[in-house]
Design a protein around this motif. Structure first.
Motif, PDB file in Angstrom:
ATOM      1  N   GLN A 236     -32.160  18.018 120.326  1.00 15.07           N
ATOM      2  CA  GLN A 236     -31.811  17.429 119.012  1.00 15.07           C
ATOM      3  C   GLN A 236     -30.501  16.887 119.063  1.00 15.07           C
ATOM      4  O   GLN A 236     -30.101  15.899 118.220  1.00 15.07           O
ATOM      5  N   GLN A 237     -29.570  17.819 119.485  1.00 16.35           N
ATOM      6  CA  GLN A 237     -28.366  17.381 119.376  1.00 16.35           C
ATOM      7  C   GLN A 237     -27.803  16.094 120.361  1.00 16.35           C
ATOM      8  O   GLN A 237     -27.091  15.381 119.937  1.00 16.35           O
ATOM      9  N   VAL A 238     -28.346  16.077 121.296  1.00 13.42           N
ATOM     10  CA  VAL A 238     -28.057  15.039 122.451  1.00 13.42           C
ATOM     11  C   VAL A 238     -28.832  13.838 122.056  1.00 13.42           C
ATOM     12  O   VAL A 238     -28.243  12.604 122.356  1.00 13.42           O
ATOM     13  N   GLY A 239     -29.869  13.911 121.355  1.00 11.16           N
ATOM     14  CA  GLY A 239     -30.685  12.742 120.807  1.00 11.16           C
ATOM     15  C   GLY A 239     -31.112  11.809 122.054  1.00 11.16           C
ATOM     16  O   GLY A 239     -31.560  12.230 122.760  1.00 11.16           O
ATOM     17  N   ASN A 240     -30.927  10.421 121.883  1.00 16.33           N
ATOM     18  CA  ASN A 240     -31.274   9.584 122.749  1.00 16.33           C
ATOM     19  C   ASN A 240     -30.197   9.220 123.874  1.00 16.33           C
ATOM     20  O   ASN A 240     -30.361   8.488 124.515  1.00 16.33           O
ATOM     21  N   THR A 241     -29.263  10.170 123.899  1.00 14.97           N
ATOM     22  CA  THR A 241     -28.232  10.002 124.681  1.00 14.97           C
ATOM     23  C   THR A 241     -28.261  11.038 126.531  1.00 14.97           C
ATOM     24  O   THR A 241     -27.579  11.055 127.053  1.00 14.97           O
ATOM     25  N   SER A 242     -29.772  11.723 126.090  1.00 17.30           N
ATOM     26  CA  SER A 242     -29.751  12.536 127.314  1.00 17.30           C
ATOM     27  C   SER A 242     -29.996  11.671 128.452  1.00 17.30           C
ATOM     28  O   SER A 242     -30.410  10.582 128.589  1.00 17.30           O
ATOM     29  N   ILE A 243     -29.935  12.458 129.613  1.00 18.42           N
ATOM     30  CA  ILE A 243     -30.152  11.596 130.806  1.00 18.42           C
ATOM     31  C   ILE A 243     -31.419  11.583 131.423  1.00 18.42           C
ATOM     32  O   ILE A 243     -31.729  11.012 132.483  1.00 18.42           O
ATOM     33  N   CYS A 244     -32.266  12.052 130.606  1.00 14.38           N
ATOM     34  CA  CYS A 244     -33.915  12.064 130.936  1.00 14.38           C
ATOM     35  C   CYS A 244     -34.393  10.823 130.822  1.00 14.38           C
ATOM     36  O   CYS A 244     -33.982   9.606 130.041  1.00 14.38           O
ATOM     37  N   GLY A 245     -35.036  10.195 131.984  1.00 13.58           N
ATOM     38  CA  GLY A 245     -35.330   8.708 132.289  1.00 13.58           C
ATOM     39  C   GLY A 245     -36.780   8.683 131.597  1.00 13.58           C
ATOM     40  O   GLY A 245     -37.231   9.375 130.720  1.00 13.58           O
ATOM     41  N   GLN A 246     -37.247   7.460 131.900  1.00 10.41           N
ATOM     42  CA  GLN A 246     -38.332   6.817 131.480  1.00 10.41           C
ATOM     43  C   GLN A 246     -39.698   7.761 131.649  1.00 10.41           C
ATOM     44  O   GLN A 246     -39.829   8.505 132.721  1.00 10.41           O
ATOM     45  N   ASN A 247     -40.788   8.197 130.765  1.00 12.67           N
ATOM     46  CA  ASN A 247     -41.987   8.743 130.964  1.00 12.67           C
ATOM     47  C   ASN A 247     -41.511  10.202 131.113  1.00 12.67           C
ATOM     48  O   ASN A 247     -42.512  10.849 131.668  1.00 12.67           O
ATOM     49  N   SER A 248     -40.311  10.496 130.621  1.00 13.35           N
ATOM     50  CA  SER A 248     -39.837  12.091 130.909  1.00 13.35           C
ATOM     51  C   SER A 248     -39.574  12.605 129.413  1.00 13.35           C
ATOM     52  O   SER A 248     -39.645  11.792 128.258  1.00 13.35           O
ATOM     53  N   GLU A 249     -39.464  13.895 129.176  1.00 13.85           N
ATOM     54  CA  GLU A 249     -39.120  14.449 127.865  1.00 13.85           C
ATOM     55  C   GLU A 249     -37.873  15.558 128.044  1.00 13.85           C
ATOM     56  O   GLU A 249     -37.930  16.046 128.965  1.00 13.85           O
ATOM     57  N   CYS A 250     -37.372  15.848 126.989  1.00 16.87           N
ATOM     58  CA  CYS A 250     -36.227  16.658 126.808  1.00 16.87           C
ATOM     59  C   CYS A 250     -36.866  17.697 126.596  1.00 16.87           C
ATOM     60  O   CYS A 250     -37.616  17.988 125.132  1.00 16.87           O
ATOM     61  N   THR A 251     -36.348  18.906 127.233  1.00 12.87           N
ATOM     62  CA  THR A 251     -36.716  20.311 126.573  1.00 12.87           C
ATOM     63  C   THR A 251     -35.414  21.344 126.419  1.00 12.87           C
ATOM     64  O   THR A 251     -34.575  21.107 127.532  1.00 12.87           O
ATOM     65  N   ASP A 252     -35.338  22.008 125.606  1.00 15.31           N
ATOM     66  CA  ASP A 252     -34.176  22.985 125.559  1.00 15.31           C
ATOM     67  C   ASP A 252     -34.340  24.081 126.517  1.00 15.31           C
ATOM     68  O   ASP A 252     -35.414  24.519 126.982  1.00 15.31           O
ATOM     69  N   SER A 253     -33.547  24.499 127.171  1.00 16.07           N
ATOM     70  CA  SER A 253     -33.307  25.351 128.005  1.00 16.07           C
ATOM     71  C   SER A 253     -33.688  26.776 127.473  1.00 16.07           C
ATOM     72  O   SER A 253     -33.189  27.114 126.278  1.00 16.07           O
ATOM     73  N   THR A 254     -34.587  27.645 128.036  1.00 21.44           N
ATOM     74  CA  THR A 254     -34.982  28.879 127.452  1.00 21.44           C
ATOM     75  C   THR A 254     -34.112  30.060 127.959  1.00 21.44           C
ATOM     76  O   THR A 254     -34.274  31.341 127.718  1.00 21.44           O
ATOM     77  N   THR A 255     -33.335  29.675 128.959  1.00 15.23           N
ATOM     78  CA  THR A 255     -32.614  30.892 129.641  1.00 15.23           C
ATOM     79  C   THR A 255     -31.048  30.735 129.241  1.00 15.23           C
ATOM     80  O   THR A 255     -30.255  31.590 129.405  1.00 15.23           O
ATOM     81  N   ARG A 256     -30.467  29.506 128.808  1.00 14.05           N
ATOM     82  CA  ARG A 256     -29.240  29.270 128.900  1.00 14.05           C
ATOM     83  C   ARG A 256     -29.078  28.060 127.746  1.00 14.05           C
ATOM     84  O   ARG A 256     -29.889  27.527 127.300  1.00 14.05           O
ATOM     85  N   THR A 257     -27.517  27.600 127.554  1.00 11.51           N
ATOM     86  CA  THR A 257     -27.473  26.649 126.682  1.00 11.51           C
ATOM     87  C   THR A 257     -27.622  25.229 127.324  1.00 11.51           C
ATOM     88  O   THR A 257     -27.703  25.254 128.550  1.00 11.51           O
ATOM     89  N   GLY A 258     -27.800  24.241 126.642  1.00 15.21           N
ATOM     90  CA  GLY A 258     -28.080  22.870 127.452  1.00 15.21           C
ATOM     91  C   GLY A 258     -29.658  22.394 127.340  1.00 15.21           C
ATOM     92  O   GLY A 258     -30.665  23.313 126.768  1.00 15.21           O
ATOM     93  N   TYR A 259     -30.085  21.686 128.086  1.00 18.91           N
ATOM     94  CA  TYR A 259     -31.417  21.155 128.170  1.00 18.91           C
ATOM     95  C   TYR A 259     -31.825  20.627 129.456  1.00 18.91           C
ATOM     96  O   TYR A 259     -30.968  20.535 130.476  1.00 18.91           O
ATOM     97  N   ASN A 260     -33.133  20.690 129.772  1.00 17.89           N
ATOM     98  CA  ASN A 260     -33.625  20.205 131.189  1.00 17.89           C
ATOM     99  C   ASN A 260     -34.649  19.072 130.744  1.00 17.89           C
ATOM    100  O   ASN A 260     -35.102  18.833 129.596  1.00 17.89           O
ATOM    101  N   CYS A 261     -34.924  18.428 131.893  1.00 17.39           N
ATOM    102  CA  CYS A 261     -35.814  17.236 131.690  1.00 17.39           C
ATOM    103  C   CYS A 261     -36.903  17.449 132.367  1.00 17.39           C
ATOM    104  O   CYS A 261     -36.888  18.181 133.326  1.00 17.39           O
TER     105      CYS A 261
END
Length: 737
Positions: A236-261
């Motif tokens: 939510q904080q990075v919005g559309n500036t995440s590095i996730c590519g097309q046909n992918s989605e951003c998910t918050d990391s459940t083990t640490r800060t940050g996000y994964n795709c």
């Protein structure tokens, strides 16, 4: 002046390097080290890994074929957010006299953190082991105790007799491990001289007492799992500036800060790449996870992101198990009067409901199209076009269905190119005419304004060397522009790219330069409102089948009011072509296009790129490289060997002088675009007369070329021959189309 110029070039090189690292990886990136696959955001060389943190930069030992992150030997990288490395054991060895040797380790994990999938394990009789971890500014400790006075009998059981284990706190960035013996009696030293403590991934160690109590020291390393993520913010904080590519989605990391795709359902691949997630063909894949579940006589049909199960004529699909059932079977329809009556009543209700729902849907679709029209700047376009003059009303509005049909559903094979302003598709209209359809890449209101700006700018231009705008479509989620189709690629492709053409002679290059210069002079001086292109480069110059230049991509252009000579704007352009004065001051004027054109002219002369990172440090920027060669009178070293010959040396020398003058550091020292166009046209006329003279060998014809000698001394236009050339050229520039 040279020092300022040098500092500016250094700044450009630093920015270019940063952009390369932060962008998508190169096709030349190393993808394996030994048996370990390396995928973005991880990488080995600069430009191949995500520069959000140094931990994504890996090292491959070419001698041993081992992969390292710092001093950790990496054995596996998972795009789901896990990394595995090998870690040695901590041990203590005793004899009857006491401790003989031992070791413990203190490990820092850089930007990685421990996963909860690990187990802290101790092996030995009458042994205790402990582990201290660091999370933030706090320390945590854990450990376990193993007791026995003889070799345990049961294999594979680590429950406190000869072996113990416990869970470890996740998200730790540092850990310390050591083992000790609390009973030094000689009763166990014969079968258990050493005691061990280590971290290991759960399920990757099985305890065999008779072997491990004596020889575990021979097993030096165990796999350990670490967690990784991108950045320190949520999706939510990075919005559309995440590095996730097309046909992918951003998910918050459940083990640490940050996000994964991760790739969306129905897609597979690397979600961190721009086009890394590709559609899964469930109908043909052999993977049991992604394969379709059509059964019986039903056949599978692949769709984008999913699949369909189809039945042959006379059969219906059973939604329970995706099998086909013959129409009319009692168990399928239930032929009873009660069921028939219920069905008829239900169908009547369904029909009424469907009619109401269809009306609501049509109303929503109409409102949605209106919403997209306004969102994509339709109101802004209407307002600006209404005040721009009667010549600007002939802009065709295309429908969403028409655009889908023209591009075959925006098929990837129809993509002609991708840039900072959007993606361009090849389209075929119902009348079989071929067009180029630009799908804008919009993310905020400023980009919407750039899109509308391009429509407005192109509607002001009527010139044979400017790509023609046919219309636009604003009722889609992403707005579209429809241009005439130019079928021979870009000037960049011809000089450096996939369709590099050795037949691009000096005559071709000089004519292309004249056409570009004439177009820019028209935009600056003869358009109804002066226009500054602001992104002149070889990638924005299209070529038709006759190699006629067409200037394109006006998304960054600006209209200059008649009462102003310059505008203050946010700096925008392409590194290598960007005017240094504009870059430093933010003041945009026509001399910014002159600088960019000078770089394009240098590319035509040399066949080299504006920025080339494979060169030596002092010659990466073509402007600096070219100017130095000109000053040191070694121009022949940089001119493309395909164009240089004895008959055109004077023209090339003069064109080189023009290029250097166009790229002077200070804008006031550069010529106006109209002057550049006149001089280049004069060169072209001179060359044509020289070729005619050489062909027919008429000495008296050379007298008409005397005036061209004055080109080497700017400002003196007293020669009659030069004035006539200048007048002809001016008429060509101002005539437009």
């Amino acid at each position: 002046m040279n020092m300022v110029h040098g500092l500016f070039l250094l700044a450009i090189l630093i920015l270019a390097s940063t952009k390369l690292v932060m962008g998508q990886p190169s096709l030349t990136c190393q993808t394996k080290c030994g048996n370990v696959s390396i995928e973005f955001p991880f990488g080995i060389s600069t430009g191949c890994y995500y520069a959000g943190h140094d931990s994504f930069s890996l090292t491959c030992n070419e001698t041993t074929n081992e992969l390292f992150s710092g001093n950790l030997q990496v054995i596996n990288i998972s795009l789901s957010g896990e990394l595995r490395f090998l870690k040695s054991t901590s041990y203590s060895c005793y004899n009857s006299e006491g401790l003989t040797e031992g070791t413990s380790y203190n490990t820092r994990l850089s930007n990685f953190t421990l996963s909860s999938k690990n187990r802290f394990t101790a092996v030995g009789c009458n042994t205790y082991a402990f582990m201290t971890t660091t999370y933030g500014d706090r320390n945590y400790s854990t450990g376990c105790l193993s007791i026995c006075d003889s070799i345990p009998k049961e294999n594979g059981l680590c429950s406190g007799e000869g072996c113990c284990h416990t869970s470890v706190p996740k998200s730790s960035k540092r850990f310390i491990i050591s083992s000790r013996r609390f009973d030094r009696e000689a009763s166990v030293k014969d079968f258990n001289p050493c005691f061990y403590a280590f971290l290991v991934e759960e399920g990757m160690f099985s305890f065999f007492p008779s072997q491990d109590l004596q020889n575990l020291r021979n097993v030096t390393e165990f796999p350990v799992v670490l967690d990784w993520s991108i950045g320190g913010q949520t999706c939510q904080q990075v919005g559309n500036t995440s590095i996730c590519g097309q046909n992918s989605e951003c998910t918050d990391s459940t083990t640490r800060t940050g996000y994964n795709c991760k790739c969306k359902a129905g897609y597979n691949g690397n979600p961190y790449l721009e086009n890394g997630c590709q559609d899964i063909d469930e109908c043909s894949t052999s993977s049991p996870i992604h394969r379709h579940n059509c059964s019986g006589s039903s056949t599978c049909e692949n769709t984008v992101g999913h699949f369909l199960c189809n039945c042959p004529s006379g059969y219906n699909l059973n939604a329970t198990d995706n099998s086909c059932m013959l129409k009319g079977r009692p168990e399928y329809y239930g032929w009873t009067q009660i069921f028939l009556g219920t069905t008829v009543g239900f169908l009547a209700i369904l029909l009424v409901f469907s009619c109401v729902q269809q009306k609501i849907k049509n109303r929503k679709n109409t409102e949605l199209r209106k919403h997209f029209f306004e969102q994509n700047g339709g109101g802004m376009l209407r307002q600006r076009l209404s005040g721009a003059g009667p010549s600007n009303v002939d802009v065709k509005i295309f429908t969403e269905e028409g655009m889908k049909e023209a591009t075959n559903g925006y098929e990837e094979s129809r993509i002609l190119g991708q840039g900072g302003q959007g993606t361009v598709y090849k389209g075929i209209l119902p009348d079989s005419s071929v067009v180029a359809i630009k799908k804008a890449r919009l993310g905020d209101s400023s980009q919407v304004e750039q899109f509308i700006n391009e429509v407005l700018v192109l509607s002001q231009i009527n010139h044979r060397n400017v790509v023609k705008l046919l219309g636009c479509c604003l009722e889609t989620e992403v707005p579209l522009l429809v241009y005439e189709f130019i079928n021979s690629g870009t000037l960049y492709d011809r000089l450096h790219g996939s369709i590099s053409d050795s037949s691009l002679t000096w005559e071709h290059r000089l004519r292309i330069a004249v056409e570009i210069a004439g177009t820019l002079a028209y935009l600056h001086s003869s358009a109804s409102i002066p226009i500054i292109h602001r992104d002149v480069k070889t990638a924005n110059i299209l070529l038709d089948e006759n190699l006629t230049a067409k200037v394109a991509d006006f998304g960054a252009s600006r209209l200059i009011p008649m009462d102003k000579e310059q505008l203050t704007t946010m700096v925008q352009g392409t590194l290598g072509y960007l005017d240094p004065e504009y870059y430093n001051t933010g003041l945009l004027n026509e001399k910014s296009d002159v600088y960019s054109f000078g770089v394009v002219l240098m590319e035509l002369l040399t066949g080299q790129k504006a920025l080339c990172f494979e060169k030596l440090q002092q010659s990466k920027h073509l402007v600096n490289y070219f100017a130095s060669a000109m000053k040191e009178k070694r121009l022949h070293e940089v001119i493309d060997g395909q164009v240089l010959n004895e008959s055109n040396q004077r023209e090339i020398q003069e064109a080189s002088r023009i290029a250097v003058e166009c790229t002077r550091l200070m804008g006031e020292e550069r010529p106006r675009m109209k002057e550049v166009a006149v001089q280049l046209e004069a060169l072209r006329v001179t060359e044509s007369k020289q070729l005619w003279s050489d062909q027919y060998n008429e000495p008296e014809g050379n007298e008409h070329l005397v005036g061209v000698e004055m080109l080497s001394a700017r400002g003196d236009t007293s020669t009659t021959g030069y004035d006539s050339i200048k007048n002809v050229t001016r008429l060509h520039i101002e005539a437009g189309r």
